[in-house]
Scaffold this motif. Sequence first.
Motif, PDB file in Angstrom:
ATOM      1  N   GLY A  36      65.459 -53.899   9.471  1.00  0.00           N
ATOM      2  CA  GLY A  36      64.171 -54.114  10.111  1.00  0.00           C
ATOM      3  C   GLY A  36      64.092 -53.307  11.389  1.00  0.00           C
ATOM      4  O   GLY A  36      65.083 -52.714  11.838  1.00  0.00           O
ATOM      5  N   SER A  38      63.665 -52.384  15.493  1.00  0.00           N
ATOM      6  CA  SER A  38      64.320 -52.919  16.683  1.00  0.00           C
ATOM      7  C   SER A  38      63.604 -54.189  17.143  1.00  0.00           C
ATOM      8  O   SER A  38      62.375 -54.248  17.184  1.00  0.00           O
ATOM      9  CB  SER A  38      64.302 -51.882  17.806  1.00  0.00           C
ATOM     10  N   CYS A  40      63.749 -57.132  15.629  1.00  0.00           N
ATOM     11  CA  CYS A  40      63.295 -58.009  14.530  1.00  0.00           C
ATOM     12  C   CYS A  40      64.190 -59.228  14.343  1.00  0.00           C
ATOM     13  O   CYS A  40      63.862 -60.127  13.575  1.00  0.00           O
ATOM     14  CB  CYS A  40      63.199 -57.230  13.226  1.00  0.00           C
ATOM     15  N   LYS A  42      67.686 -59.047  13.539  1.00  0.00           N
ATOM     16  CA  LYS A  42      68.806 -58.851  12.608  1.00  0.00           C
ATOM     17  C   LYS A  42      70.167 -58.983  13.292  1.00  0.00           C
ATOM     18  O   LYS A  42      71.069 -59.646  12.758  1.00  0.00           O
ATOM     19  CB  LYS A  42      68.681 -57.522  11.876  1.00  0.00           C
ATOM     20  N   HIS A 192      69.203 -50.377  11.105  1.00  0.00           N
ATOM     21  CA  HIS A 192      67.791 -50.018  11.097  1.00  0.00           C
ATOM     22  C   HIS A 192      67.558 -48.815  10.196  1.00  0.00           C
ATOM     23  O   HIS A 192      66.425 -48.387  10.008  1.00  0.00           O
ATOM     24  CB  HIS A 192      67.313 -49.670  12.519  1.00  0.00           C
ATOM     25  N   LEU A 207      63.569 -57.990   7.654  1.00  0.00           N
ATOM     26  CA  LEU A 207      63.077 -58.898   8.689  1.00  0.00           C
ATOM     27  C   LEU A 207      61.999 -58.223   9.527  1.00  0.00           C
ATOM     28  O   LEU A 207      62.043 -57.012   9.749  1.00  0.00           O
ATOM     29  CB  LEU A 207      64.223 -59.345   9.615  1.00  0.00           C
ATOM     30  N   ASN A 208      61.065 -59.014  10.009  1.00  0.00           N
ATOM     31  CA  ASN A 208      60.074 -58.534  10.960  1.00  0.00           C
ATOM     32  C   ASN A 208      59.694 -59.689  11.871  1.00  0.00           C
ATOM     33  O   ASN A 208      59.330 -60.771  11.394  1.00  0.00           O
ATOM     34  CB  ASN A 208      58.826 -58.001  10.245  1.00  0.00           C
ATOM     35  N   HIS A 209      59.819 -59.481  13.170  1.00  0.00           N
ATOM     36  CA  HIS A 209      59.535 -60.524  14.165  1.00  0.00           C
ATOM     37  C   HIS A 209      60.279 -61.827  13.839  1.00  0.00           C
ATOM     38  O   HIS A 209      59.741 -62.920  13.997  1.00  0.00           O
ATOM     39  CB  HIS A 209      58.035 -60.790  14.253  1.00  0.00           C
ATOM     40  N   GLN A 213      60.875 -61.120   5.299  1.00  0.00           N
ATOM     41  CA  GLN A 213      59.751 -60.596   4.537  1.00  0.00           C
ATOM     42  C   GLN A 213      60.057 -60.530   3.041  1.00  0.00           C
ATOM     43  O   GLN A 213      59.200 -60.821   2.204  1.00  0.00           O
ATOM     44  CB  GLN A 213      59.384 -59.198   5.033  1.00  0.00           C
TER      45      GLN A 213
END
Length: 365
Positions: A36, A38, A40, A42, A192, A207-209, A213
């Motif tokens: 994901g 930067s 996010c 992880k 990333h 992942l996002n925020h 996902q």
Amino acid sequence: MAEVRLASIRKAFGGNVVVDGLDLTVSDREFLTLVGPSGCGKSTTLRLVSGLDQMTSGQVYFDDQPVGHLPPNKRDVAMVFQSYALYPHRTVAQNIGFALRMMRVPKPDIDQRVHRTAEALNISELLDRKPRELSGGQRQRVALGRAIIRDAGAYLLDEPLSNLDAQLRGDMRVELKRLHAELNRTFIYVTHDQVEAMTMSDRIAVLNHGVLQQCAPPEQIYQRPANTFVAAFMGSPPMNFFTGQLVDSDGERFFRGKACAVPLTPEAAHVAQSLPDGEVVLGIRPEDVTLSNGSGALRGKVFVAEPLGADVLVTVDLGGELVKSRVPAPFRTSIDSTVGVLLDPARIHLFSAADGTALHSPTTT
């Protein structure tokens, strides 16, 4: 061995939620990659698994045993960091064997395991050197050796290749994949870099925020993305997107946008029957966009052409919208020259314009 399960993991730093209700199971002996942009979540997720950070809520399980209350040294994990974190005053052999000395393993056993580990990583000739005498790739191998010598149930790797140049990263990807097969242990890898994720993983978790996902094998992530975020993030260059409407014309269902009109395949049209006549997003990968003057081609102007070796990435301006096409080299043209663009109807994706959720993906060929 270790199955790692994250149950409703949440981590907040003050009012900033970094990981938000993450549910994820990493199977025993699996190579799973967290990927994901930067920020996010992880790397934070990896630190929660290791015990270096404490959860705000939720639980981490190893083989169905809760470990959230255990400190890092009580969890059966070994971690490799982005920074090599080698002891500068110790030799390679001493760095690799440091954890075993802390565990009071007898010296003959330490020496044997250090040499076996060094052979596996092709650094046997470096055992008497200090870190300052090593290249970046050699230091990374030493950091990996320090982790794998412990024979842990799970190995956690936080962007271990990001400090290496492109050629070394490629070499180390091969080494890591081979190492995973030889160790036969669970690997959780953070990056990333989507190339690392696609080439090494059994499954990829995007992942996002701080929100998961999609988690699926690499082919499924690429061919059947769960939403526009995954479709855009996993792909270099990213998927092309057009916003428009689904319309009927002469008994056929079409996508009609500002720059293009594309007939839907029977499979896509069947899905589209249940959709209201509102905005949708059409997505198509650059490799499914061809430059041709054939029937039905859209007319556009070359915005830029980027040679990639065997391929050329051509960006075309279609009436104010840019579309990227990956075509075989050589491709010679000048900026602003007119070209024909064909979008393959059999390779289009449809997404909800409201929330980006996938509505249709092409059949995998």
